[in-house]
Structure formats: C-alpha cells, structure tokens
Design a protein around this motif. Sequence first.
Motif, mmCIF file in Angstrom:
data_model
loop_
_atom_site.group_PDB
_atom_site.id
_atom_site.type_symbol
_atom_site.label_atom_id
_atom_site.label_comp_id
_atom_site.label_asym_id
_atom_site.label_seq_id
_atom_site.Cartn_x
_atom_site.Cartn_y
_atom_site.Cartn_z
ATOM 1 N N HIS A 32 25.421 50.426 42.823
ATOM 2 C CA HIS A 32 26.135 49.401 42.060
ATOM 3 C C HIS A 32 26.813 48.414 43.004
ATOM 4 O O HIS A 32 27.237 48.770 44.091
ATOM 5 C CB HIS A 32 27.229 50.029 41.186
ATOM 6 C CG HIS A 32 26.715 50.879 40.090
ATOM 7 N ND1 HIS A 32 26.278 50.375 38.908
ATOM 8 C CD2 HIS A 32 26.559 52.224 40.010
ATOM 9 C CE1 HIS A 32 25.884 51.358 38.126
ATOM 10 N NE2 HIS A 32 26.045 52.503 38.777
ATOM 11 N N ASN A 33 26.933 47.195 42.530
ATOM 12 C CA ASN A 33 27.770 46.226 43.220
ATOM 13 C C ASN A 33 29.176 46.410 42.658
ATOM 14 O O ASN A 33 29.410 46.175 41.480
ATOM 15 C CB ASN A 33 27.263 44.809 42.943
ATOM 16 C CG ASN A 33 28.146 43.751 43.557
ATOM 17 O OD1 ASN A 33 29.191 44.042 44.118
ATOM 18 N ND2 ASN A 33 27.731 42.521 43.443
ATOM 19 N N PHE A 34 30.096 46.850 43.465
ATOM 20 C CA PHE A 34 31.428 47.133 42.945
ATOM 21 C C PHE A 34 32.452 46.070 43.322
ATOM 22 O O PHE A 34 33.650 46.329 43.400
ATOM 23 C CB PHE A 34 31.881 48.550 43.319
ATOM 24 C CG PHE A 34 32.175 48.775 44.764
ATOM 25 C CD1 PHE A 34 33.477 48.785 45.214
ATOM 26 C CD2 PHE A 34 31.160 49.003 45.671
ATOM 27 C CE1 PHE A 34 33.765 49.001 46.549
ATOM 28 C CE2 PHE A 34 31.439 49.218 47.001
ATOM 29 C CZ PHE A 34 32.741 49.219 47.446
ATOM 30 N N ALA A 35 32.004 44.838 43.511
ATOM 31 C CA ALA A 35 32.922 43.736 43.824
ATOM 32 C C ALA A 35 33.949 43.535 42.711
ATOM 33 O O ALA A 35 35.117 43.258 42.987
ATOM 34 C CB ALA A 35 32.143 42.460 44.065
ATOM 35 N N THR A 36 33.541 43.702 41.473
ATOM 36 C CA THR A 36 34.465 43.547 40.345
ATOM 37 C C THR A 36 35.581 44.584 40.431
ATOM 38 O O THR A 36 36.747 44.277 40.189
ATOM 39 C CB THR A 36 33.714 43.687 39.002
ATOM 40 O OG1 THR A 36 32.675 42.719 38.960
ATOM 41 C CG2 THR A 36 34.639 43.487 37.824
ATOM 42 N N GLU A 97 45.000 35.149 31.670
ATOM 43 C CA GLU A 97 44.331 33.991 32.266
ATOM 44 C C GLU A 97 43.935 34.292 33.701
ATOM 45 O O GLU A 97 42.834 33.931 34.136
ATOM 46 C CB GLU A 97 45.227 32.755 32.197
ATOM 47 C CG GLU A 97 45.444 32.214 30.789
ATOM 48 C CD GLU A 97 46.451 33.029 29.995
ATOM 49 O OE1 GLU A 97 47.366 33.646 30.585
ATOM 50 O OE2 GLU A 97 46.304 33.089 28.759
ATOM 51 N N ASP A 98 44.810 34.964 34.460
ATOM 52 C CA ASP A 98 44.476 35.347 35.835
ATOM 53 C C ASP A 98 43.337 36.349 35.860
ATOM 54 O O ASP A 98 42.452 36.271 36.708
ATOM 55 C CB ASP A 98 45.695 35.934 36.543
ATOM 56 C CG ASP A 98 46.755 34.883 36.854
ATOM 57 O OD1 ASP A 98 46.392 33.685 36.946
ATOM 58 O OD2 ASP A 98 47.935 35.263 36.997
ATOM 59 N N VAL A 99 43.343 37.276 34.927
ATOM 60 C CA VAL A 99 42.262 38.272 34.846
ATOM 61 C C VAL A 99 40.939 37.562 34.584
ATOM 62 O O VAL A 99 39.929 37.828 35.246
ATOM 63 C CB VAL A 99 42.558 39.334 33.763
ATOM 64 C CG1 VAL A 99 41.345 40.240 33.547
ATOM 65 C CG2 VAL A 99 43.786 40.138 34.139
ATOM 66 N N HIS A 102 39.736 35.596 37.735
ATOM 67 C CA HIS A 102 39.287 36.390 38.869
ATOM 68 C C HIS A 102 38.194 37.401 38.535
ATOM 69 O O HIS A 102 37.402 37.753 39.416
ATOM 70 C CB HIS A 102 40.474 37.134 39.499
ATOM 71 C CG HIS A 102 41.454 36.200 40.143
ATOM 72 N ND1 HIS A 102 41.250 35.602 41.358
ATOM 73 C CD2 HIS A 102 42.645 35.740 39.692
ATOM 74 C CE1 HIS A 102 42.263 34.833 41.637
ATOM 75 N NE2 HIS A 102 43.136 34.891 40.652
ATOM 76 N N LEU A 103 38.133 37.860 37.290
ATOM 77 C CA LEU A 103 37.157 38.893 36.939
ATOM 78 C C LEU A 103 36.112 38.429 35.940
ATOM 79 O O LEU A 103 35.122 39.131 35.731
ATOM 80 C CB LEU A 103 37.884 40.131 36.380
ATOM 81 C CG LEU A 103 38.885 40.796 37.308
ATOM 82 C CD1 LEU A 103 39.549 41.962 36.614
ATOM 83 C CD2 LEU A 103 38.231 41.228 38.599
ATOM 84 N N GLY A 104 36.346 37.326 35.311
ATOM 85 C CA GLY A 104 35.373 36.832 34.333
ATOM 86 C C GLY A 104 35.656 37.301 32.933
ATOM 87 O O GLY A 104 36.570 38.007 32.656
#
Length: 104
Positions: A32-36, A97-99, A102-104
């Motif tokens: 998995h890409n765990f960048a999130t 809004e910040d979430v 930064h996370l989509g």
Amino acid sequence: MVKIKDSTHVNADGAIELEAWLKHVAAERTHHNFATIRHACVLSQLAGEDKPVLTGVSCLQQGLIMAEILLDLHLDNDTIAAALVYNSVRYADLNLEDVREHLG
C-alpha cells in the motif's frame, strides 16, 4: 477472546515515537501507499499531541490506538487516516477544512 495491545511506540516519559509507528505500518502494509496515513499522523501530531481526550491520553495517542485496531481489521488507508485525525478534530484545534486540504 479479547486481546489487549500494549503501545510499543510510547516512551516511558509518554512521548510518542511517531516514526517508529509509521515504520511498523509500512512493514504491515508493504503493498500500500501509506502517504495518507503519514499525512494524517502529522496533522494529528501538530493539532493534538498535547491535547487530552476524555480518557486522559493525547488526541494523537488515541488516534494511534484506534488506527491499530483498524489496521488489524485490514481496513483501507482512508479509514485509518480518519481514525488518526478524528480526536484532533473533536478535542483540539484541527478543523475539517484543514483535513480536506491535506487529506482530500
């Protein structure tokens, strides 16, 4: 049977070793890409590392506890990220809004 997990990523002084926890996640989710998950950890750390939840632990630590359970259930990265930031949104200064930014 109930399994109690000890957090191996918390020092004796209560400081959280976030990089050690992220390495643990990377080892378990190699495909998995765990960048999130990494971004969610940083957001939670910035907003909630020093803010306690009702149980007395920090928002960050509570998020890591929740994320560990969800990792054991093999849930997706977005669900893990939501668990990581939830308490920082509820009890600290992290806003939705910040979430989203930064996370989509």
